[in-house]
Design a protein around this motif. Structure first.
Motif, PDB file in Angstrom:
ATOM      1  N   ALA A   7      -4.108  23.109  -2.488  1.00  0.00           N
ATOM      2  CA  ALA A   7      -3.314  22.988  -3.724  1.00  0.00           C
ATOM      3  C   ALA A   7      -4.126  23.436  -4.935  1.00  0.00           C
ATOM      4  CB  ALA A   7      -2.844  21.544  -3.901  1.00  0.00           C
TER       5      ALA A   7
ATOM      6  N   ARG B 190     -10.615   1.330   4.967  1.00  0.00           N
ATOM      7  CA  ARG B 190      -9.446   1.410   4.082  1.00  0.00           C
ATOM      8  C   ARG B 190      -8.627   2.673   4.370  1.00  0.00           C
ATOM      9  NH1 ARG B 190      -7.550  -2.778   1.752  1.00  0.00           N
ATOM     10  NH2 ARG B 190      -6.527  -1.376   0.283  1.00  0.00           N
TER      11      ARG B 190
ATOM     12  N   THR C 127      -3.070  26.684  -7.051  1.00  0.00           N
ATOM     13  CA  THR C 127      -2.670  26.463  -8.448  1.00  0.00           C
ATOM     14  C   THR C 127      -3.549  27.293  -9.386  1.00  0.00           C
ATOM     15  OG1 THR C 127      -2.024  24.216  -7.873  1.00  0.00           O
ATOM     16  CG2 THR C 127      -2.287  24.681 -10.208  1.00  0.00           C
TER      17      THR C 127
ATOM     18  N   LEU D  59      -1.620  30.058 -11.569  1.00  0.00           N
ATOM     19  CA  LEU D  59      -1.486  29.737 -12.997  1.00  0.00           C
ATOM     20  C   LEU D  59      -2.630  30.248 -13.871  1.00  0.00           C
ATOM     21  CD1 LEU D  59      -0.099  26.067 -12.936  1.00  0.00           C
ATOM     22  CD2 LEU D  59       1.163  28.218 -13.014  1.00  0.00           C
TER      23      LEU D  59
ATOM     24  N   PRO E 102      -0.209   0.130  10.596  1.00  0.00           N
ATOM     25  CA  PRO E 102       0.249   0.693   9.326  1.00  0.00           C
ATOM     26  C   PRO E 102      -0.925   0.859   8.368  1.00  0.00           C
ATOM     27  CG  PRO E 102       0.972  -1.586   9.578  1.00  0.00           C
ATOM     28  CD  PRO E 102       0.365  -1.178  10.879  1.00  0.00           C
ATOM     29  N   SER E 103      -0.944   1.977   7.653  1.00  0.00           N
ATOM     30  CA  SER E 103      -2.067   2.256   6.756  1.00  0.00           C
ATOM     31  C   SER E 103      -2.079   1.287   5.581  1.00  0.00           C
ATOM     32  CB  SER E 103      -1.955   3.685   6.231  1.00  0.00           C
ATOM     33  OG  SER E 103      -2.954   3.906   5.273  1.00  0.00           O
ATOM     34  N   LEU E 104      -3.262   0.767   5.287  1.00  0.00           N
ATOM     35  CA  LEU E 104      -3.397  -0.150   4.151  1.00  0.00           C
ATOM     36  C   LEU E 104      -4.011   0.553   2.943  1.00  0.00           C
ATOM     37  CD1 LEU E 104      -4.659  -3.374   5.985  1.00  0.00           C
ATOM     38  CD2 LEU E 104      -2.359  -2.894   5.152  1.00  0.00           C
ATOM     39  N   ALA E 105      -4.200   1.868   3.068  1.00  0.00           N
ATOM     40  CA  ALA E 105      -4.831   2.615   1.983  1.00  0.00           C
ATOM     41  C   ALA E 105      -3.938   2.650   0.748  1.00  0.00           C
ATOM     42  CB  ALA E 105      -5.113   4.040   2.451  1.00  0.00           C
ATOM     43  N   THR E 106      -4.541   2.365  -0.400  1.00  0.00           N
ATOM     44  CA  THR E 106      -3.791   2.458  -1.657  1.00  0.00           C
ATOM     45  C   THR E 106      -4.193   3.747  -2.372  1.00  0.00           C
ATOM     46  OG1 THR E 106      -5.519   1.292  -2.828  1.00  0.00           O
ATOM     47  CG2 THR E 106      -3.735  -0.053  -1.925  1.00  0.00           C
ATOM     48  N   ALA E 107      -3.491   4.023  -3.473  1.00  0.00           N
ATOM     49  CA  ALA E 107      -3.805   5.227  -4.244  1.00  0.00           C
ATOM     50  C   ALA E 107      -5.246   5.188  -4.732  1.00  0.00           C
ATOM     51  CB  ALA E 107      -2.844   5.349  -5.413  1.00  0.00           C
ATOM     52  N   SER E 108      -5.733   3.984  -5.079  1.00  0.00           N
ATOM     53  CA  SER E 108      -7.109   3.900  -5.599  1.00  0.00           C
ATOM     54  C   SER E 108      -8.139   4.188  -4.500  1.00  0.00           C
ATOM     55  CB  SER E 108      -7.371   2.546  -6.263  1.00  0.00           C
ATOM     56  OG  SER E 108      -7.181   1.527  -5.332  1.00  0.00           O
TER      57      SER E 108
ATOM     58  N   SER F 258       2.274   1.831  -3.357  1.00  0.00           N
ATOM     59  CA  SER F 258       1.241   2.366  -4.265  1.00  0.00           C
ATOM     60  C   SER F 258       1.032   3.862  -4.009  1.00  0.00           C
ATOM     61  CB  SER F 258      -0.057   1.579  -4.067  1.00  0.00           C
ATOM     62  OG  SER F 258      -1.180   2.389  -4.279  1.00  0.00           O
ATOM     63  N   ARG F 259       0.981   4.245  -2.729  1.00  0.00           N
ATOM     64  CA  ARG F 259       0.776   5.669  -2.394  1.00  0.00           C
ATOM     65  C   ARG F 259       1.982   6.505  -2.807  1.00  0.00           C
ATOM     66  NH1 ARG F 259      -0.964   3.606   2.618  1.00  0.00           N
ATOM     67  NH2 ARG F 259       0.832   4.479   3.688  1.00  0.00           N
TER      68      ARG F 259
ATOM     69  N   VAL G 184      -3.560  24.787 -22.797  1.00  0.00           N
ATOM     70  CA  VAL G 184      -2.895  24.317 -21.574  1.00  0.00           C
ATOM     71  C   VAL G 184      -3.495  25.024 -20.354  1.00  0.00           C
ATOM     72  CG1 VAL G 184      -0.700  24.095 -20.354  1.00  0.00           C
ATOM     73  CG2 VAL G 184      -0.772  23.839 -22.833  1.00  0.00           C
ATOM     74  N   ALA G 185      -3.790  26.316 -20.497  1.00  0.00           N
ATOM     75  CA  ALA G 185      -4.400  27.060 -19.391  1.00  0.00           C
ATOM     76  C   ALA G 185      -5.800  26.522 -19.099  1.00  0.00           C
ATOM     77  CB  ALA G 185      -4.461  28.544 -19.730  1.00  0.00           C
TER      78      ALA G 185
ATOM     79  N   SER H 195       0.835  -1.209   0.000  1.00  0.00           N
ATOM     80  CA  SER H 195       0.000   0.000   0.000  1.00  0.00           C
ATOM     81  C   SER H 195       0.868   1.256   0.000  1.00  0.00           C
ATOM     82  CB  SER H 195      -0.905   0.020   1.230  1.00  0.00           C
ATOM     83  OG  SER H 195      -1.698  -1.114   1.258  1.00  0.00           O
TER      84      SER H 195
ATOM     85  N   MET I 128       3.115  25.895 -18.018  1.00  0.00           N
ATOM     86  CA  MET I 128       2.312  27.124 -17.877  1.00  0.00           C
ATOM     87  C   MET I 128       3.200  28.371 -17.846  1.00  0.00           C
ATOM     88  SD  MET I 128      -0.926  27.123 -18.104  1.00  0.00           S
ATOM     89  CE  MET I 128      -1.459  28.627 -17.284  1.00  0.00           C
TER      90      MET I 128
ATOM     91  N   LEU J  94       3.513  20.799 -15.031  1.00  0.00           N
ATOM     92  CA  LEU J  94       2.415  21.763 -15.218  1.00  0.00           C
ATOM     93  C   LEU J  94       2.917  23.198 -15.030  1.00  0.00           C
ATOM     94  CD1 LEU J  94      -0.681  22.186 -15.590  1.00  0.00           C
ATOM     95  CD2 LEU J  94      -0.864  22.126 -13.108  1.00  0.00           C
ATOM     96  N   PHE J  95       3.643  23.431 -13.946  1.00  0.00           N
ATOM     97  CA  PHE J  95       4.140  24.793 -13.687  1.00  0.00           C
ATOM     98  C   PHE J  95       5.150  25.216 -14.757  1.00  0.00           C
ATOM     99  CE2 PHE J  95       2.703  26.874  -9.785  1.00  0.00           C
ATOM    100  CZ  PHE J  95       1.804  25.923  -9.335  1.00  0.00           C
TER     101      PHE J  95
ATOM    102  N   THR K 138      -5.466  23.338 -17.293  1.00  0.00           N
ATOM    103  CA  THR K 138      -5.057  23.624 -15.912  1.00  0.00           C
ATOM    104  C   THR K 138      -6.269  24.027 -15.077  1.00  0.00           C
ATOM    105  OG1 THR K 138      -2.918  24.363 -16.721  1.00  0.00           O
ATOM    106  CG2 THR K 138      -3.494  25.013 -14.477  1.00  0.00           C
TER     107      THR K 138
ATOM    108  N   ARG L 168       2.736  31.427 -20.447  1.00  0.00           N
ATOM    109  CA  ARG L 168       2.545  32.826 -20.044  1.00  0.00           C
ATOM    110  C   ARG L 168       3.708  33.686 -20.481  1.00  0.00           C
ATOM    111  NH1 ARG L 168      -0.974  32.804 -14.635  1.00  0.00           N
ATOM    112  NH2 ARG L 168      -0.722  35.021 -14.912  1.00  0.00           N
TER     113      ARG L 168
ATOM    114  N   PHE M 156      -8.368  21.030 -14.433  1.00  0.00           N
ATOM    115  CA  PHE M 156      -7.694  20.189 -13.440  1.00  0.00           C
ATOM    116  C   PHE M 156      -7.952  20.743 -12.025  1.00  0.00           C
ATOM    117  CE2 PHE M 156      -3.809  20.121 -10.829  1.00  0.00           C
ATOM    118  CZ  PHE M 156      -3.773  18.767 -10.509  1.00  0.00           C
TER     119      PHE M 156
END
Lengths: 51, 324
Positions: free
Chosen positions: B119, B103, B123, B127, B22-28, A18-19, B60-61, A15, A37, A33-34, B64, A41, B67
């Motif tokens: 974030a 999870r 961003t 940007l 311990p954390s069992l969390a995955t990215a998914s 994966s993280r 691209v902007a 895990s 961009m 990205l930065f 962004t 610009r 995103f």
């Protein structure tokens, strides 16, 4: 690796891996990205400069 | 949620995982916290805001900005799941979410949601522009503090007022492209705002027992089925009227008008079938409610798809010149 018992440690390590991979991907993505961009610009300003 | 429950949830004690395990969390698992299906509709309506804007954005902007809108919506979802972990564990619809399943700990979800919120706003500000960033910050704050923490467990009007958060993406997209606001994005905000009540109350009719068990005062739980159906009809009529505004305001053309008419007629038919006709069995009533819920998603998607298509091919401008 086949036949080895599945331990909580190995699950936790998997895990974590994966993280970490996802975090690395996100951080690299942010850098790209930065950078792109900044070019976008900056590009317009450079093209319009007076000299 | 009382303060004891809140502190237990923040510390992660509410989950089945032992402390300091311990954390069992995955990215998914973290990806599931973002409510990806909700995020996709949010991004789609954000695209419409960008495409309809009179100022062309660098691709691209634009990507962004989208995103950032997606990340902000995802962050809101993660913070919602953190705060609602206790009721998510009770409701059948939400029991499979990462926190109730054990999870991800609530503290992980909280940290992830806060980091992603900051974030995405920063961003967008650095940007793209700070008006779009401000609107994104308002949207996240409204969803988390006003809807999730304030309204959801207190009033049956929760999804009516809280719907403003989900309605904001077209305005954020427009602001990202132009650095300002105008009538057009506000009409689109009103469109999604009026779409939200019939959409969610159809689901609430189907899931009324679930909401009652969790103590969430959704309209069918508090006011009953008949009152909810009356409100669905009322809001559907207002929503259909608002769906004509883009044409009347002159920024949508024939494709949008035809789509709004066709989908509006079908939607009204399904709503009347649900709210006026007597269902012989409970299963049939549930099926009708889910049909309204499902079609409402398709309806909104079609309206925004037609606006995007017209903007992409300049059709609305062409129609505008024909009518001028």
């Amino acid at each position: 690796m086949t036949g080895q018992p599945k331990t909580p440690e190995s699950d936790a390590a998997r895990s974590l891996k994966s993280r970490n991979r996802a975090l690395a991907f996100v951080l690299v993505g942010f850098v790209v990205l930065f950078f792109v961009m900044t070019l976008v610009r900056l590009g317009g300003n450079v093209a319009e400069r007076s000299f | 949620m009382n303060s004891g429950t809140l502190s237990a949830i923040i510390s992660g004690a509410a989950t089945t995982a032992p402390a300091h395990a311990p954390s069992l969390a995955t990215a998914s698992d973290f990806f599931a916290l973002l409510k990806p299906r909700v995020m996709s509709l949010v991004v789609f309506t954000g695209i419409a805001g960008i495409m309809l804007a009179p100022t062309a954005m660098h691709p691209v902007a634009a990507l962004t900005a989208l995103f950032c809108i997606a990340a902000g919506a995802g962050a809101s979802g993660a913070l919602n799941m953190w705060f609602d972990a206790d009721i998510d564990a009770i409701m059948a619809r939400t029991q499979s979410r990462p926190i109730p399943r054990g999870r991800i700990t609530p503290s992980e979800a909280l940290g992830f949601g806060v980091a992603l919120s900051l974030a995405s706003i920063a961003t967008m500000g650095v940007l793209v522009n700070w008006l779009a960033a401000g609107l994104l910050a308002f949207t996240i704050a409204f969803y988390v503090f006003v809807y999730t923490m304030g309204l959801k467990r207190r009033t049956p009007q929760n999804i009516v007022i809280g719907g403003l958060a989900g309605a904001m993406p077209p305005a954020i997209g427009w602001a990202a492209a132009t650095g300002s606001l105008a009538v057009e994005p506000l009409v689109l905000v009103a469109l999604i705002f009026m779409w939200t009540p019939p959409h969610f109350w159809a689901l609430a009719l189907y899931r009324a027992d679930d909401y009652a068990r969790a103590g969430v005062p959704m309209l069918p739980v508090v006011a009953g089925e008949r009152a909810t159906k009356n409100q669905i009809i009322l809001y559907t009529l207002v929503f259909l009227a608002v769906s004509a505004l883009p044409v009347l305001a002159g920024f949508a053309g024939l494709i949008y008008a035809a789509t709004a008419l066709a989908f509006g007629a079908v939607f009204l038919g399904l709503v009347l079938q649900l709210c006026v006709m007597t269902a012989a069995t409970r299963a049939l009533a549930s099926r009708r409610a889910m049909r309204v819920f499902g079609f409402s998603i398709l309806h909104l998607f079609a309206l925004f798809a037609s606006l995007i298509a017209e903007a992409a091919f300049g059709v609305s401008a062409l129609m505008g010149s024909l009518f001028a």
